[in-house]
Enzyme design. Structure first.
Site, mmCIF file in Angstrom:
data_model
loop_
_atom_site.group_PDB
_atom_site.id
_atom_site.type_symbol
_atom_site.label_atom_id
_atom_site.label_comp_id
_atom_site.label_asym_id
_atom_site.label_seq_id
_atom_site.Cartn_x
_atom_site.Cartn_y
_atom_site.Cartn_z
ATOM 1 N N THR A 135 46.690 97.137 -135.417
ATOM 2 C CA THR A 135 46.611 95.947 -136.254
ATOM 3 C C THR A 135 45.400 95.090 -135.907
ATOM 4 O O THR A 135 44.699 94.596 -136.802
ATOM 5 C CB THR A 135 47.898 95.113 -136.096
ATOM 6 O OG1 THR A 135 49.017 95.933 -136.451
ATOM 7 C CG2 THR A 135 47.858 93.894 -137.005
ATOM 8 N N SER A 136 45.146 94.913 -134.616
ATOM 9 C CA SER A 136 44.027 94.040 -134.233
ATOM 10 C C SER A 136 42.700 94.612 -134.721
ATOM 11 O O SER A 136 41.824 93.869 -135.172
ATOM 12 C CB SER A 136 43.998 93.831 -132.715
ATOM 13 O OG SER A 136 43.899 95.068 -132.040
ATOM 14 N N HIS A 183 62.806 130.130 -116.760
ATOM 15 C CA HIS A 183 64.159 129.852 -116.250
ATOM 16 C C HIS A 183 64.077 129.012 -114.982
ATOM 17 O O HIS A 183 64.935 129.103 -114.113
ATOM 18 C CB HIS A 183 64.902 131.153 -115.945
ATOM 19 C CG HIS A 183 64.907 132.128 -117.065
ATOM 20 N ND1 HIS A 183 64.199 133.312 -117.044
ATOM 21 C CD2 HIS A 183 65.531 132.089 -118.267
ATOM 22 C CE1 HIS A 183 64.398 133.967 -118.172
ATOM 23 N NE2 HIS A 183 65.189 133.245 -118.937
ATOM 24 N N GLY A 235 68.363 128.824 -124.544
ATOM 25 C CA GLY A 235 67.506 127.859 -123.871
ATOM 26 C C GLY A 235 66.040 128.039 -124.160
ATOM 27 O O GLY A 235 65.211 127.308 -123.624
ATOM 28 N N GLY A 257 46.813 89.033 -128.198
ATOM 29 C CA GLY A 257 45.695 89.051 -129.141
ATOM 30 C C GLY A 257 44.992 87.719 -129.230
ATOM 31 O O GLY A 257 43.761 87.646 -129.340
ATOM 32 N N ASP A 303 48.984 98.033 -125.420
ATOM 33 C CA ASP A 303 47.659 98.584 -125.723
ATOM 34 C C ASP A 303 46.663 97.561 -126.242
ATOM 35 O O ASP A 303 45.531 97.919 -126.575
ATOM 36 C CB ASP A 303 47.788 99.723 -126.743
ATOM 37 C CG ASP A 303 48.211 99.227 -128.123
ATOM 38 O OD1 ASP A 303 48.665 98.074 -128.230
ATOM 39 O OD2 ASP A 303 48.093 100.007 -129.095
#
Length: 592
Positions: free
Chosen positions: A468-469, A226, A59, A579, A421
């Site tokens: 992209t914008s 743990h 673990g 946009g 966003d």
């Protein structure tokens, strides 16, 4: 907060063995004793080198099996999840890899089960003629002396440093068993670690888990690997405040109960930043920089190691480990701090050791590595074109402030049909320009020159807007500057022509987005084409509004929205493209 879900495994599957088999399948260098869950290096000649063995509960990967390899562990023994392996398993590792001539060092984390089981095997092995030394790692500072007198401090991420240092030391031709063990004890005595996490961990393959997870606004300080509880802090502090508190607990001598290692301000030291399991690499490196900015010691760390070393499944936290190198030189042992650094730099093929290993001389070069951009001093692009600076500034502010007013709506739309966003990205660009209008005297001085102004705005957009914008705005503005620059004067005809060419001969060379594609082009192209055709600004704005409105009825062809279920676009009577809405707000504010 919500802990990540786990995949569903087969009923009664031994998931520890499953993951060990996966490790072996992906690492042709090691082998596995299946019945005993022992990963070992068949290539290490332990008749000529000291054997290094470790192990413990599963673990905490890559601990322990991931550290089997050249110049690291010769064997690792895995128990069940969070449980020590049996003496039978450990003895199998001893008999498979240990040689009675050179001897064996066993490294364990200081937990009751591990110390008892590995300690018992060490004594049994000695009775059979093996030479064995045991090093228990106890680097945690969250456990005070009075809190746990019987067991003492827990072993945490510092265990990885002990493995790496002793792994390289034990592989040297003339190494001696007692000297290597003494080095392990000395390193351990100069290690301090403290962990912080946003939440507990959950265990794969375990259907019902009786775990008290933290609230959404809580962080836990000093928790164990743990799910042992730490101190809950509410609300979650600023990262710098949390780190300052952690460093104070690691370094300060004020708390006598938890002060284990002396650090003078001029001491040399190594820093290890550990991902407890669920922290992204992105955040882990950001956390590292915050740690470096808040370290109260005068010198820079001699080594900075950042990775997932000792984890607790998916616990979303990190730990800070400091190794005082200067203190090592004060001890009368066979190795110096320079040896320790050399051992940390020694190459290994163990897959769990993920930090890149650089030659020591590369670390010794501590020259400034943050350099100035060659773009910083480039000359400002100017022209002889003139506009009324006051009017332009007023229109620019109106457009940007109108965009910011619409940001919550844009963000809401984008959370429904995008990645949420778009509004934030547009607001970042708007705020960067408004900040320049307020604070950048050079920018304000050139507002009468449209070429200089648009060039600087393009820079602000490129620096502050991602995605992209940001790219579309930057390309369009860059092209606009180029086409407007050739005009004799700034009038409606020249501006309309520059707008048109910037779109059709500029932006459209780099994107296939057109009217009907449900992008900001559905606002931009009608505005530009109408203004080019009519030279009437009010008609152009109306065309832009209609184009934006029409996006409610369109299917997305580009960007992340093209992957969204069509039903999402039907919510709330149709959702316009975020946009397109953002650009319309900018245009309407600028032209009112």
């Amino acid at each position: 907060m919500t802990i990540a879900k786990h995949w569903k495994y087969n009923d009664n599957e031994d998931i520890v063995l499953t993951q060990l088999k996966g490790l072996i399948a992906s690492n042709p260098f090691v082998e596995l004793i299946v019945d005993e869950k022992v990963v070992f290096n068949p290539h290490s000649d332990t008749s000529k080198k000291i054997t290094l063995i470790s192990g413990g509960g599963a673990g905490h990967e890559p601990l322990h099996g991931g550290y089997v390899g050249e110049n690291l562990l010769d064997a690792a023994v895995s128990g069940h999840i969070f449980a020590s392996p049996s003496t039978k398993q450990i003895m199998a590792a001893i008999k498979k890899k240990s040689d009675k001539s050179k001897g064996t060092v066993i490294v364990v984390k200081n937990y009751t089960g591990d110390v008892l089981h590995f300690g018992l095997v060490a004594e049994r092995a000695k009775s059979e003629g093996y030479k064995v030394e045991l090093v228990a790692v106890s680097d945690d500072v969250a456990v005070g002396r009075e809190q746990n007198k019987m067991v003492g401090r827990r072993g945490l991420a510092g265990t990885a440093l002990v493995h790496k240092i002793l792994g390289a030391a034990s592989a040297e031709e003339n190494s001696e068993l007692k000297a290597v063990a003494d080095l392990g004890h000395t390193v351990n005595e100069n290690l301090v670690t403290l962990a912080a996490s946003l939440d507990r961990t959950s265990v794969p393959g375990k259907a019902e888990q009786d775990i008290e997870f933290n609230a959404s606004d809580e962080v836990e300080l000093g928790l164990g690997i743990h799910n042992e509880p730490g101190t809950k802090i509410k609300p979650i502090p600023k990262l710098d405040d949390l780190i300052k508190d952690m460093l104070h607990k690691l370094l300060s001598a004020e708390d006598k109960d938890r002060h284990y290692v002396d650090f003078d301000s001029n001491d040399e030291y190594a820093l290890l930043v550990n991902n407890i399991g669920g922290t992204s690499s992105f955040e882990l490196y950001a956390i590292t920089e915050h740690i470096l900015q808040n370290l109260p010691l005068k010198k820079k760390p001699k080594r900075i190691l950042v990775s997932d070393f000792v984890t607790s499944f998916n616990s979303p936290g990190f730990s800070i480990t400091l190794l005082n190198l200067s203190n090592i030189d004060k001890k009368k042992i066979a190795y110096s701090s320079k040896d320790v650094l050399r051992f940390l730099d020694t190459p290994t093929n163990a897959p769990g050791w993920k930090p890149k290993l650089y030659p020591s001389e590369d670390w010794d070069d501590q020259s400034e590595r943050f350099v100035e951009s060659p773009m910083k001093h480039q000359s400002l692009l100017t022209s002889d074109l003139k506009v009324d600076a006051n009017s332009f500034e007023k229109q620019l502010r109106n457009g940007l402030e109108n965009l910011l007013k619409e940001e919550p709506k844009i963000t809401h739309y984008d959370t429904l049909v995008g990645d949420g966003d778009c509004g934030e990205t547009l607001a970042a660009g708007a705020n960067s320009i408004l900040k320049a209008l307020k604070e950048n005297s050079s920018f304000k001085e050139h507002l009468s020159d449209p070429i200089a102004t648009l060039s600087r705005i393009t820079e602000f957009v490129e620096d502050s807007m991602g995605g992209t914008s940001g790219g579309i705005y930057s390309i369009y503005l860059t092209a606009l500057v180029q086409y407007l620059k050739s005009a004799d004067k700034v009038d409606s005809a020249a501006v309309a022509n520059a707008f048109y060419k910037a779109l059709h001969d500029g932006l459209f060379k780099y994107t296939k987005a057109r009217v009907g594609g449900r992008t900001l082009v559905d606002t931009l192209q009608p505005f530009v084409d109408t203004y080019h055709e009519t030279k009437d600004l009010s008609k152009a704005v109306e065309s832009a509004r209609k184009g934006c409105e029409e996006t409610k009825n369109l299917e997305a062809s580009f960007g992340r929205a093209s992957y969204v279920d069509k039903k999402e676009f039907e919510a709330e009577g149709g959702i316009p493209d975020p946009g397109a809405v953002g650009l319309l707000a900018l245009i309407q504010g600028f032209t009112k």
